[in-house]
Scaffold this motif. Structure first.
Motif, PDB file in Angstrom:
ATOM      1  N   ILE A 113       7.095 -13.719  -3.939  1.00 14.23           N
ATOM      2  CA  ILE A 113       5.816 -13.128  -3.785  1.00 14.23           C
ATOM      3  C   ILE A 113       6.015 -11.624  -3.416  1.00 14.23           C
ATOM      4  O   ILE A 113       5.639 -10.774  -3.970  1.00 14.23           O
ATOM      5  N   LEU A 114       6.548 -11.364  -2.345  1.00 13.78           N
ATOM      6  CA  LEU A 114       6.913  -9.929  -1.692  1.00 13.78           C
ATOM      7  C   LEU A 114       7.793  -9.217  -2.846  1.00 13.78           C
ATOM      8  O   LEU A 114       7.415  -8.174  -2.967  1.00 13.78           O
ATOM      9  N   PHE A 115       8.839  -9.870  -3.410  1.00 11.01           N
ATOM     10  CA  PHE A 115       9.644  -9.243  -4.311  1.00 11.01           C
ATOM     11  C   PHE A 115       8.585  -8.841  -5.784  1.00 11.01           C
ATOM     12  O   PHE A 115       8.853  -7.913  -6.472  1.00 11.01           O
ATOM     13  N   GLY A 116       7.765  -9.670  -6.005  1.00  9.86           N
ATOM     14  CA  GLY A 116       7.034  -9.564  -7.051  1.00  9.86           C
ATOM     15  C   GLY A 116       6.052  -8.251  -7.067  1.00  9.86           C
ATOM     16  O   GLY A 116       6.039  -7.465  -7.716  1.00  9.86           O
ATOM     17  N   TYR A 117       5.465  -8.000  -5.542  1.00 12.87           N
ATOM     18  CA  TYR A 117       4.634  -6.708  -5.569  1.00 12.87           C
ATOM     19  C   TYR A 117       5.683  -5.584  -5.561  1.00 12.87           C
ATOM     20  O   TYR A 117       5.481  -4.524  -6.208  1.00 12.87           O
ATOM     21  N   LEU A 118       7.010  -5.665  -4.925  1.00 15.95           N
ATOM     22  CA  LEU A 118       7.818  -4.459  -5.006  1.00 15.95           C
ATOM     23  C   LEU A 118       8.247  -4.165  -6.418  1.00 15.95           C
ATOM     24  O   LEU A 118       8.446  -2.885  -6.518  1.00 15.95           O
ATOM     25  N   GLN A 119       8.415  -5.259  -7.362  1.00 14.72           N
ATOM     26  CA  GLN A 119       8.852  -4.810  -8.522  1.00 14.72           C
ATOM     27  C   GLN A 119       7.605  -4.318  -9.472  1.00 14.72           C
ATOM     28  O   GLN A 119       8.045  -3.531 -10.390  1.00 14.72           O
ATOM     29  N   GLN A 120       6.581  -4.167  -8.667  1.00 12.51           N
ATOM     30  CA  GLN A 120       5.444  -3.451  -9.606  1.00 12.51           C
ATOM     31  C   GLN A 120       5.645  -1.834  -9.429  1.00 12.51           C
ATOM     32  O   GLN A 120       4.913  -1.337 -10.208  1.00 12.51           O
ATOM     33  N   ASN A 121       6.449  -1.584  -8.572  1.00  8.23           N
ATOM     34  CA  ASN A 121       6.591  -0.116  -8.228  1.00  8.23           C
ATOM     35  C   ASN A 121       5.086   0.396  -7.994  1.00  8.23           C
ATOM     36  O   ASN A 121       4.929   1.672  -8.469  1.00  8.23           O
ATOM     37  N   ASN A 122       4.094   0.017  -7.277  1.00  6.97           N
ATOM     38  CA  ASN A 122       2.979   0.483  -7.306  1.00  6.97           C
ATOM     39  C   ASN A 122       2.667   1.248  -5.936  1.00  6.97           C
ATOM     40  O   ASN A 122       2.700   0.521  -4.696  1.00  6.97           O
ATOM     41  N   ASP A 123       2.396   2.672  -6.152  1.00  5.84           N
ATOM     42  CA  ASP A 123       2.271   3.085  -4.855  1.00  5.84           C
ATOM     43  C   ASP A 123       1.270   2.842  -3.779  1.00  5.84           C
ATOM     44  O   ASP A 123       1.667   2.993  -2.729  1.00  5.84           O
ATOM     45  N   ASN A 124       0.341   2.396  -4.236  1.00  8.49           N
ATOM     46  CA  ASN A 124      -1.016   1.860  -3.374  1.00  8.49           C
ATOM     47  C   ASN A 124      -0.205   0.824  -2.428  1.00  8.49           C
ATOM     48  O   ASN A 124      -0.527   0.743  -1.210  1.00  8.49           O
ATOM     49  N   ILE A 125       0.357  -0.129  -3.314  1.00  3.35           N
ATOM     50  CA  ILE A 125       0.611  -1.542  -2.341  1.00  3.35           C
ATOM     51  C   ILE A 125       1.904  -0.857  -1.401  1.00  3.35           C
ATOM     52  O   ILE A 125       1.864  -1.599  -0.492  1.00  3.35           O
ATOM     53  N   GLU A 126       2.748  -0.410  -1.856  1.00  5.69           N
ATOM     54  CA  GLU A 126       3.892   0.264  -1.089  1.00  5.69           C
ATOM     55  C   GLU A 126       3.246   1.048   0.071  1.00  5.69           C
ATOM     56  O   GLU A 126       3.843   0.926   1.012  1.00  5.69           O
ATOM     57  N   ASP A 127       2.333   1.806  -0.040  1.00  8.24           N
ATOM     58  CA  ASP A 127       1.790   2.700   0.974  1.00  8.24           C
ATOM     59  C   ASP A 127       1.046   1.534   2.005  1.00  8.24           C
ATOM     60  O   ASP A 127       1.276   1.650   3.326  1.00  8.24           O
ATOM     61  N   ASN A 155       7.610  12.157  -5.195  1.00  8.71           N
ATOM     62  CA  ASN A 155       7.967  10.976  -4.854  1.00  8.71           C
ATOM     63  C   ASN A 155       8.990  10.889  -3.653  1.00  8.71           C
ATOM     64  O   ASN A 155       8.944   9.997  -2.862  1.00  8.71           O
ATOM     65  N   ALA A 156       9.889  11.683  -3.457  1.00  9.60           N
ATOM     66  CA  ALA A 156      10.771  11.852  -2.413  1.00  9.60           C
ATOM     67  C   ALA A 156      10.050  11.919  -1.130  1.00  9.60           C
ATOM     68  O   ALA A 156      10.143  11.134  -0.101  1.00  9.60           O
ATOM     69  N   VAL A 157       9.030  12.917  -1.243  1.00 13.37           N
ATOM     70  CA  VAL A 157       8.347  13.246   0.086  1.00 13.37           C
ATOM     71  C   VAL A 157       7.615  11.779   0.536  1.00 13.37           C
ATOM     72  O   VAL A 157       7.534  11.679   1.518  1.00 13.37           O
ATOM     73  N   LYS A 158       7.210  11.384  -0.710  1.00 13.05           N
ATOM     74  CA  LYS A 158       6.027   9.911  -0.373  1.00 13.05           C
ATOM     75  C   LYS A 158       7.179   8.854   0.363  1.00 13.05           C
ATOM     76  O   LYS A 158       6.715   8.363   1.248  1.00 13.05           O
ATOM     77  N   ILE A 159       8.334   8.784  -0.387  1.00 12.26           N
ATOM     78  CA  ILE A 159       9.377   7.797   0.380  1.00 12.26           C
ATOM     79  C   ILE A 159       9.764   8.303   1.693  1.00 12.26           C
ATOM     80  O   ILE A 159       9.450   7.187   2.720  1.00 12.26           O
ATOM     81  N   LEU A 160       9.968   9.333   2.177  1.00 11.96           N
ATOM     82  CA  LEU A 160      10.303   9.701   3.635  1.00 11.96           C
ATOM     83  C   LEU A 160       8.889   9.572   4.337  1.00 11.96           C
ATOM     84  O   LEU A 160       9.257   9.194   5.466  1.00 11.96           O
ATOM     85  N   ASN A 161       7.912  10.030   3.970  1.00 11.93           N
ATOM     86  CA  ASN A 161       6.795  10.224   4.765  1.00 11.93           C
ATOM     87  C   ASN A 161       6.379   8.678   5.121  1.00 11.93           C
ATOM     88  O   ASN A 161       5.822   8.329   6.226  1.00 11.93           O
TER      89      ASN A 161
END
Lengths: 486, 380
Positions: free
Chosen positions: A456-470, B301-307
């Motif tokens: 499940i977690l890698f499924g999220y990470l694979q999406q490369n979704n900025d919001n989810i990663e935030d 993107n780099a700033v995002k990753i580091l921040n």
């Protein structure tokens, strides 16, 4: 012909048209299947033309020059990942009483009636011996966790342990922390004040809204505890501060498909985190498994749904974390280890945490104590504080044997699992299920559950979704989303 | 360093510190330096004043400042040569003061703004020690730079010891490629000469050896630098990691950020720098120059990753108009004040005061994104 590069140690798994690679220090990457095959075959075109070739260097899946320096860097990072081993036993759980005012349907702890005599309490004399042992650990951080039964029923011993440990620590100068695991139902103002004054964190259990909570968490005479705990919890949070209180839910058949409601209940009560713990077949839970249990698949499907929901809540401005996901994400996304004794390799049992029974018996884990309660099997008992020295308990061959057999790096099934770097073993559970410490890797429920959650977690990470990663990073670093998103 | 002309009658090059001053506004030919009689024990301490306030009989000691744009302040330190060439060695109001140890370097970075030399044309150790001796003991920051300061190892150690003596509270920022620090004994020596005030600022231009080594022109440099970084960490010396964004490495920015975090999570500060089109950078312009507009998504993107990873980071040498507003809070005014310029596009720009401006040499090559900003969106 000389090889254009060398493989660094990694494990992999094919997922649809992608391959997930993970190395020993926790770097991961997804690669297209055809690129993966070129990589494995050391295809010349792959070296000359592809961005992937450079990315795999960056992620330490391959080394194209200076191998010994590369290995130096990896060993430094490996040491960081396994830092928990340097600390040795830091979690010391004290069963200050076996008595409990509740009789929860799934009780793992085999508690007895609160009316039972002092025989079921830890004496001050035994408590002193346990503290001495705990503070003898080489770890600079010592966390003393009060468990039971219901520890508030033997609050005098709790207080004595706190005072004695603080006094004894004056010459040792370790970082000392206290946590009390309590159902909160009988807590009074004096006790709350004492916890606050001594900076003791509260860990409690709340299973959800009224009908779910009262299904399992009841008093000895069978009445529900929801309204009491709700009132006490608010009171404790108000006096001690929200950050000093955490709660976990034991997911049963009554709540497994209603986890959203459970989360809503937590938020309504002002809690900002939840630990979703699947029910384990120990103690009374194994007896009533038919009513309480569910399949791993059921749990996982619903876990995914509720994670989606929690992520959505965070994105709408409510800071709320699921602690197990946060723990695993910390392992996946940071170079650091996490202290979670139930999922380490080698196991954290004994060398990460131990539990002291009321009579001074030392067990490698809570489940180990339960096992001896269930059938008298003391295989995981390391000795007794009254009759054994620190060396005899923590340096014994029995513990060494358990540790040796619990390295998933060398366990069949785990050895080649793509998630190995982030996972761990539970020797007691393996023993109960398979009759041996190393277990049968991928055949266990333990493994199926964890693999599914990793999926499940890698499924999220694979999406490369900025919001989810935030959101994930806000959990990992305990920061508000607004501090993270750019 | 900043230079200007003075009229002087001195016979030997000497270093002077402005110890007192009674000039508010500067006028051409009207400003004089004379020995400071309040501090007559030290011939290096000077008084800055107008023609009227300097007594007639002391005229022979006068130095006349010819350039009214040079606004010297109490605490500034200048080198004056018999030819009349004056160089500002230390500016009390600047945050980028540094002593310069050598013009030589053991790398040949394609975008180096300062062409490395084979030998030193001056006694930089002497200049540095004299400068440090004149500094106020409460000085908060001093850089040590070059060339590659570790190449003149004994000088570096002497300078660190002088800093420990004279400016014990100052944060000492050593700018080095750290290759020589792969020898842990060197780090041990560095630490024993320092007062726990050392921060080592290290350029690492890529996450893989091939690209970094190509940029610095030395095969094997990448791994030597990495060993240096780990050796510093072993001694608990804070490390800052820098990169200069060029055509050769901009694509690596996101994975570089991830690499730096995972391999050096102890990094105290990360600097993402725009290049200064001078020296070798100008010579190799086609090879190294990329318009910031073409790498902004990767930079972001780099700033995002580091921040996200809670790393302390700054963007240097970028004009605000080339950056999306969300990155402005990371952009520092990093170009020394005397060095930075603004162009005609900057007239009436509303964020000019917050902008670091350009290097003088930016006139040779500028981003397409340079424009006047007329309105700032309040939301971000």
């Amino acid at each position: 012909m000389t090889k254009p590069y060398r493989f660094l140690p990694f494990r992999f798994e094919r997922k649809d048209n992608k391959v997930l690679l993970v190395n020993d220090v926790g770097d991961y990457c997804f690669l297209d299947k055809d690129q993966f095959h070129k990589f494995i075959k050391m295809d010349e075109e792959f070296v000359r033309q592809s961005e992937d070739f450079i990315n795999l260097q960056s992620k330490f899946m391959l080394s194209s020059d200076c191998l010994s320096q590369t290995l130096d860097l990896l060993s430094t990072r490996y040491r960081t990942k396994k830092q928990f081993l340097y600390d040795f036993t830091s979690l010391h759980m004290f069963v200050v009483t076996q008595r409990c005012n509740l009789k929860c349907a799934y009780c793992h702890a085999s508690s007895v009636d609160e009316a039972c005599g002092k025989d079921y309490d830890m004496s001050v004399h035994t408590a002193h011996k346990c503290v001495n042992l705990a503070l003898s650990s080489p770890s600079k951080h010592i966390k003393i966790e009060f468990q039971g039964g219901e520890p508030l029923l033997n609050f005098d011993t709790v207080k004595e342990i706190v005072e004695y440990a603080k006094e004894a620590n004056k010459i040792r100068n370790k970082h000392l922390e206290f946590v009390i695991c309590t159902n909160l139902t009988i807590i009074d103002e004096h006790q709350i004040d004492y916890l606050k004054q001594n900076n003791i964190c509260v860990s409690t259990s709340l299973d959800g809204p009224l009908d779910i909570h009262d299904k399992c968490r009841r008093t000895r005479v069978g009445s529900g505890t929801y309204s009491t705990i709700k009132e006490k919890l608010s009171c404790v949070m108000e006096i001690m501060g929200h950050d000093k209180v955490s709660s976990l839910v034991t997911v049963t058949s009554f709540s497994v498909d209603r986890l959203r409601e459970v989360v809503d209940e937590y938020i309504q009560l002002g809690l900002s985190s939840i630990f979703l713990r699947a029910i384990n077949p120990y103690g009374r839970a194994s007896k009533y498994w038919k009513n309480l249990g569910y399949t791993i698949e059921e749990f996982v499907v619903n876990y995914k749904l509720v994670l989606d929901y929690i992520i959505h809540l965070n994105l709408s401005g409510i800071y709320f974390t699921e602690e197990f996901a946060t723990l695993l994400l910390t392992r996946i996304l940071t170079p650091f280890p996490t202290g979670f004794v139930d999922l380490q390799s080698p196991t954290g049992a004994g060398i990460g945490g131990v539990i002291y029974e009321t009579n001074g018996d030392v067990y490698i884990a809570d489940e180990a104590r339960m096992l001896s309660k269930m059938n008298g099997n003391k295989i995981f008992c390391l000795g007794n504080v009254h009759s054994h020295s620190w060396e005899a308990i923590f340096c014994c061959d029995k513990l060494k044997g358990i540790i040796e057999e619990s390295c998933i790096e060398a366990t069949p099934g785990c050895a080649w699992c793509v998630y190995q770097t982030y996972c761990g073993s539970d020797p007691v559970r393996n023993y109960i299920q398979f009759g041996n410490i190393s277990g049968h890797g991928m055949r266990s429920d333990f493994c199926r559950k964890h693999r599914s959650i990793f999926n499940i977690l890698f499924g999220y990470l694979q999406q490369n979704n900025d919001n989810i990663e935030d959101v994930f990073w806000s959990w990992i670093s305990s920061r508000r989303l607004s501090e993270i998103s750019i | 360093m900043r230079s200007f002309k003075v009229s002087t009658n001195i016979n030997h090059a000497n270093i002077f510190k402005i110890a007192s001053c009674c000039v508010d506004t500067y006028e051409e030919g009207e400003n004089f330096l004379s020995q400071d009689y309040n501090h007559s024990s030290c011939s290096s301490l000077m008084f800055l004043g107008s023609k009227e306030v300097i007594p007639e009989d002391k005229k022979s000691l006068f130095l006349k400042l010819d350039d009214p744009d040079v606004a010297l302040k109490v605490g500034d330190i200048i080198l004056i040569e018999p030819t009349g060439l004056a160089t500002l060695l230390y500016e009390v109001n600047s945050f980028s003061n540094a002593v310069f140890l050598t013009e030589r370097c053991n790398c040949k970075c394609l975008m180096c703004p300062q062409v490395p030399k084979n030998s030193d044309s001056d006694d930089y150790l002497d200049l540095s020690l004299k400068t440090i001796a004149l500094l106020d003991s409460r000085t908060e920051m001093l850089g040590i730079t070059g060339g590659e300061p570790t190449l003149v190892w004994n000088d570096l150690i002497d300078v660190l010891k002088a800093c420990r003596e004279n400016i014990p509270k100052a944060s000492i920022q050593l700018l080095t490629n750290a290759r020589i620090l792969k020898d842990i004994e060197r780090v041990r020596e560095l630490v024993s000469a320092d007062n726990n005030n050392l921060v080592v600022c290290i350029p690492l231009y890529a996450d893989v050896s091939s690209i970094h080594d190509e940029i610095v022109g030395i095969k094997g440099a990448f791994w030597e630098t990495i060993e240096g970084i780990y050796n510093l960490e072993r001694f608990g010396v804070p490390v800052e990691i820098r990169t200069v964004i060029t055509k050769l490495n901009y694509k690596r920015l996101p994975l570089w950020s991830e690499f730096v975090y995972r391999s050096f999570p102890f990094t105290s500060h990360i600097a993402l720098m725009g290049m200064e089109p001078l020296g070798l950078a100008l010579k190799n312009l086609n090879q190294v120059w990329i318009d910031p507009l073409d790498y902004i998504p990767l930079l972001k993107n780099a700033v995002k990753i580091l921040n996200r990873r809670n790393m302390n980071l700054s963007i240097y040498n970028h004009q605000l108009c080339t950056l999306p507003q969300s990155l402005w809070k990371f952009a520092k005014k990093s170009i020394s004040e005397w060095k930075n310029v603004f162009f005609t596009e900057c007239a009436y720009c509303v964020v000019r005061l917050n902008c670091g401006g350009f290097f003088q040499s930016s006139e040779y090559v500028k981003s397409r994104g340079i424009k006047r900003i007329v309105q700032v969106n309040k939301e971000t």
